[in-house]
Design a protein around this motif. Sequence first.
Motif, PDB file in Angstrom:
ATOM      1  N   VAL A 230     -52.748  59.887  81.742  1.00  0.00           N
ATOM      2  CA  VAL A 230     -53.924  59.104  81.359  1.00  0.00           C
ATOM      3  C   VAL A 230     -53.510  57.854  80.591  1.00  0.00           C
ATOM      4  CG1 VAL A 230     -56.070  59.142  80.033  1.00  0.00           C
ATOM      5  CG2 VAL A 230     -55.398  61.133  81.359  1.00  0.00           C
ATOM      6  N   ASP A 231     -52.471  57.974  79.752  1.00  0.00           N
ATOM      7  CA  ASP A 231     -52.070  56.812  78.964  1.00  0.00           C
ATOM      8  C   ASP A 231     -51.362  55.751  79.797  1.00  0.00           C
ATOM      9  OD1 ASP A 231     -49.667  58.065  79.411  1.00  0.00           O
ATOM     10  OD2 ASP A 231     -49.300  58.607  77.335  1.00  0.00           O
ATOM     11  N   LEU A 233     -52.893  54.623  82.566  1.00  0.00           N
ATOM     12  CA  LEU A 233     -53.990  53.934  83.228  1.00  0.00           C
ATOM     13  C   LEU A 233     -54.532  52.821  82.338  1.00  0.00           C
ATOM     14  CD1 LEU A 233     -55.864  57.096  84.576  1.00  0.00           C
ATOM     15  CD2 LEU A 233     -54.373  55.578  85.889  1.00  0.00           C
ATOM     16  N   ALA A 238     -59.168  54.841  80.880  1.00  0.00           N
ATOM     17  CA  ALA A 238     -58.680  56.071  80.249  1.00  0.00           C
ATOM     18  C   ALA A 238     -59.656  56.593  79.216  1.00  0.00           C
ATOM     19  CB  ALA A 238     -57.310  55.821  79.618  1.00  0.00           C
ATOM     20  N   SER A 239     -60.245  55.694  78.437  1.00  0.00           N
ATOM     21  CA  SER A 239     -61.172  56.135  77.395  1.00  0.00           C
ATOM     22  C   SER A 239     -62.400  56.802  77.994  1.00  0.00           C
ATOM     23  CB  SER A 239     -61.602  54.946  76.534  1.00  0.00           C
ATOM     24  OG  SER A 239     -62.421  54.046  77.256  1.00  0.00           O
ATOM     25  N   GLN A 242     -61.678  60.348  79.245  1.00  0.00           N
ATOM     26  CA  GLN A 242     -61.483  61.315  78.169  1.00  0.00           C
ATOM     27  C   GLN A 242     -62.747  61.570  77.357  1.00  0.00           C
ATOM     28  OE1 GLN A 242     -57.144  60.976  76.467  1.00  0.00           O
ATOM     29  NE2 GLN A 242     -57.833  58.911  76.915  1.00  0.00           N
ATOM     30  N   ASN A 384     -52.277  67.660  79.129  1.00  0.00           N
ATOM     31  CA  ASN A 384     -53.608  67.550  79.716  1.00  0.00           C
ATOM     32  C   ASN A 384     -54.242  68.887  80.071  1.00  0.00           C
ATOM     33  OD1 ASN A 384     -53.956  64.717  79.634  1.00  0.00           O
ATOM     34  ND2 ASN A 384     -52.542  64.505  81.349  1.00  0.00           N
ATOM     35  N   HIS A 412     -51.916  62.726  71.509  1.00  0.00           N
ATOM     36  CA  HIS A 412     -52.649  62.567  72.774  1.00  0.00           C
ATOM     37  C   HIS A 412     -53.902  63.444  72.783  1.00  0.00           C
ATOM     38  CE1 HIS A 412     -53.208  62.020  77.138  1.00  0.00           C
ATOM     39  NE2 HIS A 412     -53.454  63.315  77.168  1.00  0.00           N
TER      40      HIS A 412
END
Length: 474
Positions: A230-231, A233, A238-239, A242, A384, A412
């Motif tokens: 995710v980090d 992207l 990404a936010s 999540q 994840n 994370h």
Amino acid sequence: MKRVGDIIGRNPRPEPPADRPAAPRPASPAQEECPICKGKGFLVYDVPHGHPDFNRLVPCRCTEARIMAERARNLRAGSNLSAFERMTFDTFLPDGAGLPEAIRGELRMVYELCWQYAQQPEGWLVLVGGFGAGKTHLAAAIANHAAARGRPVLFEIVPDLLDYLRAAFGPNSESGLDERLDAVRETPLLILDDLGAHNSTAWAQEKLFQILNHRYNHRLPTVITTNQRVDELDPRIASRLQDLDVARMITLNAPDYRAGGSGLAAADRAGRSLNSLALYADKTFDSFSLRRHEEMDAERKANLERALQAAHKFAQNPRNWLVFSGVYGCGKTHLAAAIANYQVARGQPAPMFVVVPDLLDYLRATFSPTSQTTLDRAFEQVKNVGMLILDDLGTESATPWAREKLFQLLNHRYVGGRATVITTSARITEIEPRLQSRMLDTTRCTFFAITAPSYRGGEASGGPARRARPRGGA
């Protein structure tokens, strides 16, 4: 001169169009004449002269249906869903082929969650996993399930979608960029496969953000698959992935089915050595003892009851962090395992339960030339996972590498609000300062100090014991 209403037909009192009406059933060419507009295709509002809608033409439902059907045909032609028609829930192997029990159980859970989503698509479903893990098959199965029931759906491989949008600039294009972009943004169910596999130009990033931000703001059902961290992207995307109020992120830990024996061997080692939840199958809320018959003061008994209540509350709504601290044998590991077993009993994917020193050993093993996986892939598997339980934080070898990996992992999950349970025998002041600051954030973490002594004898004096901890203990 005839009035417009006499020419095209008049509806007694048609309702003004909603902001986002439900898609009507497409009308077939052989269908009988529409009883509302009598085949004219349009209506006028029955309002008095001078009203803003007086004599304003509005499409009848049958016309809207034809427009939607035409749009669906155009979208389907661009989506290439026909290439994925064989990927259905019936053709998916929910138990895998030759997988170890732990991974087989997780795969079946993911399958069932996707099936439930297909019945009533709401919010976002994000499937994360390596190549060949089954995420595209499950995403296509959701799309085919919707299409089989006449529901509008668009399946797009992200690089192909961007090519489709770029083609709008061509001289022979029959539609403009805005029209194509709106069609994708507004489709009732959108499946985006392989997010992160595209060429990350500024233009591509901006178009993807426009699509996903629109669907995020309007809570439109969206399924996304990716093998990226995710980090890695676009931070804006990404936010949104999540945001637990909108998106549900699920990690598929199954190996690449194309890899044959080597992939299965790696999965078997991972299943055996990393997730040790099976060792704690007897640790449930029902089997947790409040130790009422022990010689322990009332305050500590009350503290133990509050610990049980905190664990049960977290299990019912697992979000953010829950940290249990206390001496060895006080019950913190039992409560952490009970939370995990509660999730399994509710039909949720099995949480990952791992002792911190074992986790670090597992990550270090990826540096071996005989390792069947990479550090990035192994680390992503843990970062994840839906729910992570880290047992015995503070007993690991405190090398700079170990401290950095633990911080990366926990930071994370802290930022993403991911359900995480931590047990430690260390005082809060003994924890690494960066982690300590996150544990003290009461908006993201509940830190509970269990004051009860060890089950296995007297209290530890002068702080937490530093002896080796028996496997399966508290």
